[in-house]
Design an enzyme around this catalytic site. Structure first.
Site, mmCIF file in Angstrom:
data_model
loop_
_atom_site.group_PDB
_atom_site.id
_atom_site.type_symbol
_atom_site.label_atom_id
_atom_site.label_comp_id
_atom_site.label_asym_id
_atom_site.label_seq_id
_atom_site.Cartn_x
_atom_site.Cartn_y
_atom_site.Cartn_z
ATOM 1 N N HIS A 20 0.834 -1.205 0.000
ATOM 2 C CA HIS A 20 0.000 0.000 0.000
ATOM 3 C C HIS A 20 0.867 1.252 0.000
ATOM 4 C CE1 HIS A 20 -4.016 -1.915 1.094
ATOM 5 N NE2 HIS A 20 -3.155 -2.927 1.097
ATOM 6 N N ASP A 117 -6.811 4.913 2.786
ATOM 7 C CA ASP A 117 -7.506 3.696 2.366
ATOM 8 C C ASP A 117 -8.176 2.990 3.546
ATOM 9 O OD1 ASP A 117 -4.992 2.929 3.286
ATOM 10 O OD2 ASP A 117 -4.466 1.755 1.529
#
Length: 267
Positions: A20, A117
């Site tokens: 990520h 996120d």
């Protein structure tokens, strides 16, 4: 030479996993190339592992944070790379506990936008501070739409996921060749039903951007590879969720919008 246009100040706070973080840093480089300024929140020791990927150090600044201690989580843990997969939920709890520190940083830095996120509390925080937020999801759109369909079935039929035939694709799914194995079904059901972190399901963290009744939060996804039919299916699933939660958002995919309007008589 950077383009002469409005420069945005963007803060980024990705999930504490190297995949990520690297995806967000790739996006940061793309935005910096266009002349925007980035404040990238990252754990102290993890910074050294990725700072050489910063192609625009004049515009991208790593802002280091401290990961709070959580019972059962190794004190030196900063990312999922540092812990067993079973401890991921504890790391998520630790990330949730950084909310006050992130708020202080946002008050100091005053960015225009925050990209996030899994930190599903970001939109509520940024709304209080009059900052826009973007739910930028690094997961596969196909996986997300598959899980959205299954969760919808569970919700509408008042069934738990493992009572459904999750081995086969949902009705209308464009790729009929997909067939899950038993262990994949268990993982999918776990993602739909189980908490990941401090009292929030993994599914709810992933779908935050489509569920908050606020036009301040929008959803961005990594590009999808595949046919336009697959993309249409994904957009329709997303739009059905958005409209069911009364979130106003403009979608510029005319074919998908036309299909959605035909299904819902929405004009």
């Amino acid at each position: 030479m950077y383009a002469r246009h409005l420069q945005l100040h963007i803060a980024m706070y990705p999930w504490l996993a190297m995949g990520h973080i690297s995806a967000y840093l790739h996006l940061a480089n793309k935005l910096a190339k266009r002349g925007h300024r980035i404040s990238f929140f990252i754990p102290k020791r993890t910074k050294a592992k990725v700072e050489h990927f910063n192609l625009y150090p004049q515009l991208i600044t790593f802002v280091t944070i401290t990961i709070p201690l959580v019972d059962g989580l190794p004190p030196e843990a900063e990312t999922t790379f540092d812990v067993a997969i079973s401890l991921g939920t504890l790391l998520m709890t630790a990330m949730d506990r950084t909310e006050e520190d992130i708020e202080l940083l946002l008050l100091e830095l005053k960015p225009n936008i925050v990209f996030f996120d899994f930190a599903c509390w970001i939109p509520s925080l940024t709304r209080r501070l009059d900052i826009k937020s973007v739910h930028y999801i690094t997961l596969s759109m196909i996986f997300a739409s598959y899980m959205e369909s299954m969760e919808k079935q569970c919700r509408e039929k008042s069934l738990v996921g493992d009572e459904l035939n999750l081995m086969n694709p949902p009705a209308g799914f464009p790729d009929s060749s997909i067939k899950l194995h038993a262990h994949e079904v268990r993982a999918l059901v776990l993602a739909i039903k189980s908490e990941y972190g401090s009292g929030v399901r993994f599914y709810d963290r992933m779908s935050t951007g489509t569920r908050l009744p606020s036009p301040i939060t929008v959803v961005a996804w990594l590009p999808v590879r595949g046919s336009s039919v697959t993309l249409d299916y994904i957009i329709i699933q997303l739009m059905e969720t958005i409209f069911s939660h009364k979130v106003r958002i403009r979608v510029r995919l005319s074919k998908s919008v036309e299909i959605f309007q035909r299904r819902t008589n929405l004009k």
